[in-house]
Structures are given as C-alpha cells and as structure tokens.
Design a protein around this motif. Structure first.
Motif, PDB file in Angstrom:
ATOM      1  N   HIS A 105     -10.392  13.451  -7.630  1.00 44.23           N
ATOM      2  CA  HIS A 105     -11.778  13.850  -7.889  1.00 44.23           C
ATOM      3  C   HIS A 105     -11.857  15.317  -8.315  1.00 44.23           C
ATOM      4  CE1 HIS A 105     -15.786  15.356  -6.613  1.00 44.23           C
ATOM      5  NE2 HIS A 105     -16.211  14.208  -7.114  1.00 44.23           N
ATOM      6  N   ALA A 106     -11.145  16.186  -7.607  1.00 43.29           N
ATOM      7  CA  ALA A 106     -11.188  17.611  -7.921  1.00 43.29           C
ATOM      8  C   ALA A 106     -10.595  17.899  -9.292  1.00 43.29           C
ATOM      9  CB  ALA A 106     -10.455  18.407  -6.847  1.00 43.29           C
ATOM     10  N   ALA A 107      -9.485  17.246  -9.624  1.00 42.05           N
ATOM     11  CA  ALA A 107      -8.847  17.483 -10.917  1.00 42.05           C
ATOM     12  C   ALA A 107      -9.715  16.971 -12.069  1.00 42.05           C
ATOM     13  CB  ALA A 107      -7.475  16.827 -10.960  1.00 42.05           C
ATOM     14  N   ALA A 108     -10.395  15.856 -11.863  1.00 39.53           N
ATOM     15  CA  ALA A 108     -11.199  15.268 -12.931  1.00 39.53           C
ATOM     16  C   ALA A 108     -12.530  15.978 -13.125  1.00 39.53           C
ATOM     17  CB  ALA A 108     -11.430  13.785 -12.643  1.00 39.53           C
ATOM     18  N   THR A 109     -13.131  16.462 -12.041  1.00 40.04           N
ATOM     19  CA  THR A 109     -14.454  17.083 -12.137  1.00 40.04           C
ATOM     20  C   THR A 109     -14.400  18.597 -12.261  1.00 40.04           C
ATOM     21  OG1 THR A 109     -14.685  17.311  -9.736  1.00 40.04           O
ATOM     22  CG2 THR A 109     -15.436  15.229 -10.728  1.00 40.04           C
ATOM     23  N   GLY A 110     -13.332  19.218 -11.744  1.00 41.53           N
ATOM     24  CA  GLY A 110     -13.270  20.681 -11.716  1.00 41.53           C
ATOM     25  C   GLY A 110     -14.164  21.294 -10.665  1.00 41.53           C
ATOM     26  N   ASP A 111     -14.711  20.478  -9.752  1.00 43.14           N
ATOM     27  CA  ASP A 111     -15.673  20.994  -8.777  1.00 43.14           C
ATOM     28  C   ASP A 111     -15.032  21.914  -7.743  1.00 43.14           C
ATOM     29  OD1 ASP A 111     -17.667  19.590 -10.014  1.00 43.14           O
ATOM     30  OD2 ASP A 111     -17.770  17.986  -8.519  1.00 43.14           O
ATOM     31  N   PHE A 112     -13.780  21.645  -7.403  1.00 41.99           N
ATOM     32  CA  PHE A 112     -13.111  22.428  -6.372  1.00 41.99           C
ATOM     33  C   PHE A 112     -11.685  22.737  -6.807  1.00 41.99           C
ATOM     34  CE2 PHE A 112     -16.274  19.828  -4.197  1.00 41.99           C
ATOM     35  CZ  PHE A 112     -16.940  20.762  -3.403  1.00 41.99           C
ATOM     36  N   VAL A 113     -11.208  23.933  -6.436  1.00 46.74           N
ATOM     37  CA  VAL A 113      -9.786  24.249  -6.553  1.00 46.74           C
ATOM     38  C   VAL A 113      -9.163  23.988  -5.199  1.00 46.74           C
ATOM     39  CG1 VAL A 113      -8.066  26.047  -6.958  1.00 46.74           C
ATOM     40  CG2 VAL A 113     -10.143  25.980  -8.361  1.00 46.74           C
ATOM     41  N   LEU A 114      -8.245  23.056  -5.156  1.00 52.25           N
ATOM     42  CA  LEU A 114      -7.644  22.665  -3.884  1.00 52.25           C
ATOM     43  C   LEU A 114      -6.329  23.394  -3.669  1.00 52.25           C
ATOM     44  CD1 LEU A 114      -8.318  18.821  -3.831  1.00 52.25           C
ATOM     45  CD2 LEU A 114      -9.808  20.711  -3.157  1.00 52.25           C
ATOM     46  N   GLY A 115      -5.945  23.516  -2.422  1.00 48.08           N
ATOM     47  CA  GLY A 115      -4.692  24.175  -2.084  1.00 48.08           C
ATOM     48  C   GLY A 115      -4.718  24.657  -0.650  1.00 48.08           C
ATOM     49  N   ASN A 116      -3.797  25.559  -0.356  1.00 51.01           N
ATOM     50  CA  ASN A 116      -3.710  26.132   0.981  1.00 51.01           C
ATOM     51  C   ASN A 116      -3.289  27.596   0.870  1.00 51.01           C
ATOM     52  OD1 ASN A 116      -0.838  26.119   0.573  1.00 51.01           O
ATOM     53  ND2 ASN A 116      -0.809  23.978   1.242  1.00 51.01           N
ATOM     54  N   LYS A 139       2.877  18.392  -3.738  1.00 49.70           N
ATOM     55  CA  LYS A 139       2.519  18.963  -2.441  1.00 49.70           C
ATOM     56  C   LYS A 139       3.042  20.377  -2.238  1.00 49.70           C
ATOM     57  CE  LYS A 139       1.923  14.821   0.426  1.00 49.70           C
ATOM     58  NZ  LYS A 139       2.402  14.073   1.595  1.00 49.70           N
ATOM     59  N   THR A 140       4.210  20.692  -2.786  1.00 45.17           N
ATOM     60  CA  THR A 140       4.855  21.977  -2.502  1.00 45.17           C
ATOM     61  C   THR A 140       5.381  22.602  -3.782  1.00 45.17           C
ATOM     62  OG1 THR A 140       7.063  21.038  -2.198  1.00 45.17           O
ATOM     63  CG2 THR A 140       5.606  21.058  -0.257  1.00 45.17           C
ATOM     64  N   ALA A 171       0.852  -1.190   0.000  1.00 42.23           N
ATOM     65  CA  ALA A 171       0.000   0.000   0.000  1.00 42.23           C
ATOM     66  C   ALA A 171       0.885   1.236   0.000  1.00 42.23           C
ATOM     67  CB  ALA A 171      -0.921   0.005   1.224  1.00 42.23           C
ATOM     68  N   ILE A 172       0.703   2.063  -1.010  1.00 41.88           N
ATOM     69  CA  ILE A 172       1.525   3.260  -1.185  1.00 41.88           C
ATOM     70  C   ILE A 172       0.652   4.490  -0.959  1.00 41.88           C
ATOM     71  CG2 ILE A 172       2.837   4.623  -2.865  1.00 41.88           C
ATOM     72  CD1 ILE A 172       3.830   2.009  -4.057  1.00 41.88           C
ATOM     73  N   GLY A 173       1.086   5.323  -0.025  1.00 38.85           N
ATOM     74  CA  GLY A 173       0.312   6.508   0.340  1.00 38.85           C
ATOM     75  C   GLY A 173       0.269   7.553  -0.756  1.00 38.85           C
ATOM     76  N   ASP A 174      -0.398   8.624  -0.477  1.00 36.75           N
ATOM     77  CA  ASP A 174      -0.721   9.679  -1.437  1.00 36.75           C
ATOM     78  C   ASP A 174       0.483  10.013  -2.315  1.00 36.75           C
ATOM     79  OD1 ASP A 174      -2.378   9.517   0.796  1.00 36.75           O
ATOM     80  OD2 ASP A 174      -3.057  11.570   0.595  1.00 36.75           O
ATOM     81  N   LEU A 175       0.292   9.898  -3.626  1.00 34.26           N
ATOM     82  CA  LEU A 175       1.407  10.008  -4.566  1.00 34.26           C
ATOM     83  C   LEU A 175       1.818  11.453  -4.820  1.00 34.26           C
ATOM     84  CD1 LEU A 175       3.267   8.311  -6.347  1.00 34.26           C
ATOM     85  CD2 LEU A 175       1.553   8.464  -8.155  1.00 34.26           C
ATOM     86  N   HIS A 176       0.847  12.316  -5.098  1.00 32.39           N
ATOM     87  CA  HIS A 176       1.087  13.731  -5.360  1.00 32.39           C
ATOM     88  C   HIS A 176       2.233  13.948  -6.357  1.00 32.39           C
ATOM     89  CE1 HIS A 176      -1.913  15.436  -2.758  1.00 32.39           C
ATOM     90  NE2 HIS A 176      -1.520  14.642  -1.758  1.00 32.39           N
ATOM     91  N   ALA A 177       2.108  13.244  -7.481  1.00 35.74           N
ATOM     92  CA  ALA A 177       3.003  13.431  -8.636  1.00 35.74           C
ATOM     93  C   ALA A 177       4.446  13.025  -8.362  1.00 35.74           C
ATOM     94  CB  ALA A 177       2.948  14.862  -9.163  1.00 35.74           C
TER      95      ALA A 177
END
Length: 252
Positions: A110-121, A54-55, A6-12
């Motif tokens: 989900h956000a990248a595929a649907t465009g429903d939300f712009v994610l970030g901080n 991530k950064t 099991a490999i955690g969040d890839l984030h490119a």
C-alpha cells in the motif's frame, strides 16, 4: 478437500518464492501455475508485502551491490528496477489463475503504491519508490495491480489477512502506524478471530524470529526468510495445519 499454501511476507525474496512454489508443485519452470493450481485443488495465498527487502543485506543481495546505500539515488533505482521486474513475473503468475492465487494487500504494498508513507526503522528506510527521496515512480499498471489486492480472503472458515481479522487492522492509515496493536493484537486479543466468525486465522506482518507460530485459533507466519511457509488441508469438516519448509538449492 483443498490444499492451501500460505506464504508469509515476501519482502522481495523472489528467488525463494519461486523455489517454494516449484518445490510444492505450484509453479513450473515457466513461472506459471501448475495444473492443480489451475484446477483449484491447490490454492496459493501470498500474505502481502511483496516489496521492500527487510535489511541492508537483503538489498545488497537484490541489487548485487556490496556497498548498497539507501541514500544513493542510483542504488535506489537499481533496487526499484529489480523489484519491478520480479513483480511483473509474480503478476503474470497470479493472473494466470486469479481464482486460485490470492495476494493480500500488505502495508508495504500500500505504501509503495500510494506514496502515502515512507516505511522503515531506525536503521533503514525504503525510498526506492519515492521520487522525492531519489527513488522512482512505480509503473501505473503495477500500482493498480497492488491496490486491487484484497484485505482478506476466507476459505472454509479460515481467515487469511496480512495483519489481523478486524477492519482496523486492515486499514493502513496514520492510526495504524501510530499504535502498537498491529504488532501485538494476537497477544492481547486473539479472540478477534472467533469474534469475527472464523474458525481459524492466518496472519503475517509481525516477524516471527523463532519461526512460524501455530496457536489454537491462529497462525503467525512472517518467517519466509527462514524458509518456512504454511500448508493447510481444508474442507467444511476438516482443518489440518502444518509448517512446511522451502527446499534448499541443489547443485548439479
């Protein structure tokens, strides 16, 4: 008995992914599943969030741009194209052994595929797949592939999901983003795992700054950028969990 990686969040972090898969004899030099994966003796579970570095430093590494700016459309296009190219490689890998390679739907997917939300901080927003912000449209076949990912998979009583074991932690809507439970449920309600009928759970989403954390009934594994992933040995009567490490690059 099967071995599950099991490999955690890839984030490119695609180079790190292939280094991990090759080092654990899950992928060959052709970027395809090895025989143990094809036969189901080894199982691969990617915990989701394939895209969105991530950064800013990770964006710089992805694009090769020392001055990467998330406000520059040209830079966004480079970031999007680099991720699209690598996602097609992951897609080819997964589709070569679809019964034994599972990719879970993360909220960034989900956000990248649907465009429903712009994610970030406060420091970084992910605009590369939002044309209205200067990014590019994700190819339709990649959108369909991402949105085909399951919310969870269960293997011998062990639950794997991007965030948590209950339905409201697997639905990426406004309520999901407006609350704190997605990041904190494991502190306040770890019994969700057993209440949902699982003997153990493996989850990502919440960054583990000190590395993978393994508790009595669950493991939190969003620490792939620290070269950590999880190995499990499973059957109906056996459950063994251990933290594994991506092997460092060796210079020839």
């Amino acid at each position: 008995m099967i071995k599950v990686i099991a490999i955690g969040d890839l984030h490119a972090e695609f180079p790190r992914l292939w280094r991990a898969l090759r080092g654990a004899y899950l992928a060959g030099d052709d970027f395809l599943p090895t025989e143990p994966v094809q036969e189901g003796r080894f199982r691969v579970v990617l915990m989701g969030d394939l895209m969105h570095p991530k950064t800013l430093e990770h964006y710089r590494r992805l694009t090769g741009l020392d001055d990467f700016s998330p406000a520059d459309p040209a830079h966004l296009r480079m970031a999007a194209k680099a991720q699209i190219r690598e996602m097609y490689r992951v897609k080819r890998y997964q589709e070569a052994a679809p019964e034994h390679v599972t990719i879970l739907l993360g909220n960034h997917d989900h956000a990248a595929a649907t465009g429903d939300f712009v994610l970030g901080n406060a420091y970084l927003e992910h605009h590369e797949f939002h044309p209205e912000h200067g990014g590019v449209e994700m190819p339709e076949d990649l959108k369909a592939w991402l949105l085909s990912f399951p919310a969870e998979v269960n293997l011998y009583g062990v639950n794997f999901s991007h965030v948590g074991p209950v339905p409201w932690l697997q639905t990426y809507d406004a309520m999901f983003y407006n609350g704190r439970e997605a990041k904190e449920w494991w502190q306040h309600n770890p019994d969700y795992v057993t209440r949902m009928g699982h003997r153990f759970g493996v989850y990502g989403h919440t960054v583990m700054k000190e590395g993978i954390q393994v508790f009595e009934r669950l493991a939190l594994i969003d620490a792939f950028d620290q070269d950590q992933y999880l190995e499990l040995y499973l059957d109906d009567d056996h459950l063994e969990v251990q933290v594994a490490h991506v092997q460092p690059l060796t210079l020839q």
